[in-house]
Design a protein around this motif. Structure first.
Motif, PDB file in Angstrom:
ATOM      1  N   LEU A 102     -12.607  10.032  12.943  1.00  0.00           N
ATOM      2  CA  LEU A 102     -11.488   9.547  12.135  1.00  0.00           C
ATOM      3  C   LEU A 102     -11.372   8.029  12.196  1.00  0.00           C
ATOM      4  N   VAL A 103     -11.540   7.481  13.396  1.00  0.00           N
ATOM      5  CA  VAL A 103     -11.478   6.026  13.548  1.00  0.00           C
ATOM      6  C   VAL A 103     -12.644   5.370  12.802  1.00  0.00           C
ATOM      7  N   SER A 104     -13.833   5.909  12.964  1.00  0.00           N
ATOM      8  CA  SER A 104     -15.003   5.353  12.289  1.00  0.00           C
ATOM      9  C   SER A 104     -14.858   5.413  10.774  1.00  0.00           C
ATOM     10  N   ALA A 105     -14.295   6.509  10.281  1.00  0.00           N
ATOM     11  CA  ALA A 105     -14.096   6.639   8.833  1.00  0.00           C
ATOM     12  C   ALA A 105     -13.132   5.578   8.317  1.00  0.00           C
ATOM     13  N   THR A 106     -12.095   5.289   9.095  1.00  0.00           N
ATOM     14  CA  THR A 106     -11.142   4.254   8.702  1.00  0.00           C
ATOM     15  C   THR A 106     -11.813   2.884   8.681  1.00  0.00           C
TER      16      THR A 106
ATOM     17  N   ASP B 225       0.837  -1.197   0.000  1.00  0.00           N
ATOM     18  CA  ASP B 225       0.000   0.000   0.000  1.00  0.00           C
ATOM     19  C   ASP B 225       0.870   1.244   0.000  1.00  0.00           C
ATOM     20  N   HIS B 226       0.508   2.207  -0.846  1.00  0.00           N
ATOM     21  CA  HIS B 226       1.103   3.547  -0.778  1.00  0.00           C
ATOM     22  C   HIS B 226       0.227   4.363   0.162  1.00  0.00           C
ATOM     23  N   TYR B 227       0.751   4.684   1.356  1.00  0.00           N
ATOM     24  CA  TYR B 227      -0.107   5.415   2.287  1.00  0.00           C
ATOM     25  C   TYR B 227      -0.543   6.743   1.662  1.00  0.00           C
ATOM     26  N   ILE B 228       0.405   7.502   1.124  1.00  0.00           N
ATOM     27  CA  ILE B 228       0.050   8.663   0.302  1.00  0.00           C
ATOM     28  C   ILE B 228      -0.106   8.145  -1.116  1.00  0.00           C
ATOM     29  N   PRO B 229      -1.291   8.235  -1.698  1.00  0.00           N
ATOM     30  CA  PRO B 229      -1.503   7.670  -3.033  1.00  0.00           C
ATOM     31  C   PRO B 229      -0.503   8.225  -4.046  1.00  0.00           C
ATOM     32  N   LYS B 230      -0.047   7.356  -4.899  1.00  0.00           N
ATOM     33  CA  LYS B 230       0.958   7.775  -5.887  1.00  0.00           C
ATOM     34  C   LYS B 230       0.398   8.799  -6.862  1.00  0.00           C
ATOM     35  N   GLN B 231      -0.914   8.780  -7.090  1.00  0.00           N
ATOM     36  CA  GLN B 231      -1.497   9.806  -7.953  1.00  0.00           C
ATOM     37  C   GLN B 231      -1.457  11.166  -7.284  1.00  0.00           C
ATOM     38  N   THR B 232      -1.511  11.184  -5.956  1.00  0.00           N
ATOM     39  CA  THR B 232      -1.458  12.446  -5.211  1.00  0.00           C
ATOM     40  C   THR B 232      -0.048  12.998  -5.179  1.00  0.00           C
ATOM     41  N   ASP B 233       0.922  12.128  -4.946  1.00  0.00           N
ATOM     42  CA  ASP B 233       2.322  12.547  -4.858  1.00  0.00           C
ATOM     43  C   ASP B 233       3.189  11.513  -5.564  1.00  0.00           C
ATOM     44  N   PRO B 234       3.379  11.653  -6.877  1.00  0.00           N
ATOM     45  CA  PRO B 234       4.149  10.657  -7.621  1.00  0.00           C
ATOM     46  C   PRO B 234       5.525  10.389  -7.043  1.00  0.00           C
ATOM     47  N   HIS B 235       6.159  11.390  -6.456  1.00  0.00           N
ATOM     48  CA  HIS B 235       7.525  11.187  -5.970  1.00  0.00           C
ATOM     49  C   HIS B 235       7.577  10.322  -4.712  1.00  0.00           C
ATOM     50  N   SER B 236       6.428  10.091  -4.086  1.00  0.00           N
ATOM     51  CA  SER B 236       6.401   9.186  -2.937  1.00  0.00           C
ATOM     52  C   SER B 236       6.146   7.739  -3.354  1.00  0.00           C
ATOM     53  N   ALA B 237       5.927   7.519  -4.638  1.00  0.00           N
ATOM     54  CA  ALA B 237       5.567   6.179  -5.116  1.00  0.00           C
ATOM     55  C   ALA B 237       6.672   5.162  -4.914  1.00  0.00           C
TER      56      ALA B 237
ATOM     57  N   ASN C 294      -6.307  -2.839   0.561  1.00  0.00           N
ATOM     58  CA  ASN C 294      -5.624  -1.877  -0.308  1.00  0.00           C
ATOM     59  C   ASN C 294      -6.561  -1.418  -1.418  1.00  0.00           C
ATOM     60  N   HIS C 295      -7.305  -2.350  -1.973  1.00  0.00           N
ATOM     61  CA  HIS C 295      -8.261  -2.011  -3.039  1.00  0.00           C
ATOM     62  C   HIS C 295      -9.318  -1.034  -2.512  1.00  0.00           C
ATOM     63  N   ARG C 296      -9.760  -1.239  -1.277  1.00  0.00           N
ATOM     64  CA  ARG C 296     -10.779  -0.357  -0.718  1.00  0.00           C
ATOM     65  C   ARG C 296     -10.205   1.013  -0.380  1.00  0.00           C
ATOM     66  N   LYS C 297      -9.007   1.030   0.096  1.00  0.00           N
ATOM     67  CA  LYS C 297      -8.368   2.311   0.424  1.00  0.00           C
ATOM     68  C   LYS C 297      -8.148   3.120  -0.851  1.00  0.00           C
ATOM     69  N   ASP C 298      -7.655   2.475  -1.897  1.00  0.00           N
ATOM     70  CA  ASP C 298      -7.501   3.084  -3.214  1.00  0.00           C
ATOM     71  C   ASP C 298      -6.808   4.445  -3.090  1.00  0.00           C
ATOM     72  N   ASN C 299      -7.386   5.482  -3.660  1.00  0.00           N
ATOM     73  CA  ASN C 299      -6.793   6.823  -3.585  1.00  0.00           C
ATOM     74  C   ASN C 299      -7.406   7.689  -2.486  1.00  0.00           C
ATOM     75  N   HIS C 300      -8.240   7.089  -1.661  1.00  0.00           N
ATOM     76  CA  HIS C 300      -8.861   7.847  -0.574  1.00  0.00           C
ATOM     77  C   HIS C 300      -7.810   8.176   0.487  1.00  0.00           C
ATOM     78  N   GLN C 301      -8.032   9.275   1.175  1.00  0.00           N
ATOM     79  CA  GLN C 301      -7.084   9.707   2.194  1.00  0.00           C
ATOM     80  C   GLN C 301      -7.762   9.914   3.545  1.00  0.00           C
ATOM     81  N   ASP C 302      -8.771   9.080   3.792  1.00  0.00           N
ATOM     82  CA  ASP C 302      -9.491   9.167   5.063  1.00  0.00           C
ATOM     83  C   ASP C 302      -9.183   7.979   5.971  1.00  0.00           C
ATOM     84  N   VAL C 303      -8.086   7.275   5.681  1.00  0.00           N
ATOM     85  CA  VAL C 303      -7.662   6.142   6.501  1.00  0.00           C
ATOM     86  C   VAL C 303      -6.499   6.589   7.383  1.00  0.00           C
ATOM     87  N   LEU C 304      -6.615   6.335   8.671  1.00  0.00           N
ATOM     88  CA  LEU C 304      -5.550   6.716   9.597  1.00  0.00           C
ATOM     89  C   LEU C 304      -4.274   5.926   9.323  1.00  0.00           C
TER      90      LEU C 304
END
Length: 215
Positions: A146-150, A78-90, A104-114
């Protein structure tokens, strides 16, 4: 989810992953999906993630297989910071989390996971009556959200495979088919909740009786 201590970068990571990725990004600064898939050098770090994090998924705190596939336990990077958001972190080790592929599939490009690298101890708690994961009642309202969203994003309660897995693990412990050391190694979230809730004294007797009565 429990806090995870970030592991040191493996000695060969720079050559095997980062440098190859930087060459690609120099040519294609903002890749599309197919271009990412053709340059998924992060996959070469999967074995190191398993070794560094003892085969435990960062998001569900449970053993994950060193294999790709569709079963609940199969793993991925899993890329915690999505690679589409920050390619250099890929292609950066500190952005990787060992993660079950389904999550990982569910997390996808969302950024609401702790982030398991930064959450405090005890934010996620296991209700041994229902085997559902809940936010700690001691949290402030915003923290509970935040926990509930995750939990909702990863479907940690909505996915019956994962709820049933928790039942099987606790059942094995109650029926003396697994030791606490087994759980600590393979299911550290459940083990940590057993410790916090004084499971052996307050819950084990009644739960053992209940499991023995079930077929």
């Amino acid at each position: 989810m429990i806090p995870v201590t970030q592991a040191a970068e493996p000695p060969d990571f720079d050559a095997n992953v980062r440098q190859r990725g930087l060459v690609f990004l120099a040519r294609v600064p903002n890749p599309n999906g197919n271009q990412w898939n053709s340059h998924s050098y992060w996959a070469d770090a999967l074995g190191d993630l398993h070794t560094s994090y003892d085969d435990v998924c960062a998001y569900c705190g449970s053993f994950t297989l060193r294999a790709a596939g569709s079963v609940p336990e199969s793993s991925s990077v899993d890329h915690y910071i999505p690679k589409q958001t920050d390619p250099h972190s890929a292609y950066e080790w500190d952005n990787y989390r060992l993660c079950r592929a389904r999550l990982n599939h569910r997390k996808d490009n969302h950024q609401d996971v702790l982030d398991p690298f930064t959450i405090p101890e005890g934010w996620f708690q296991l209700d041994f009556r229902t085997f559902l994961i809940r936010p700690s009642p001691a949290l402030a309202p915003g923290e509970r959200e935040l926990v509930s969203a995750t939990i909702d994003r990863l479907q940690l309660n909505a996915d019956s495979d994962y709820v049933d897995e928790r039942v099987r693990v606790v059942r094995a412990y109650c029926l003396q088919k697994a030791t606490f050391e087994d759980l600590s190694r393979r299911y550290p979230f459940i083990a940590s909740e057993m410790t916090r809730q004084n499971f052996d004294v307050d819950l084990l007797p009644s739960m053992s009786t209940g499991f023995k009565m079930r077929p």
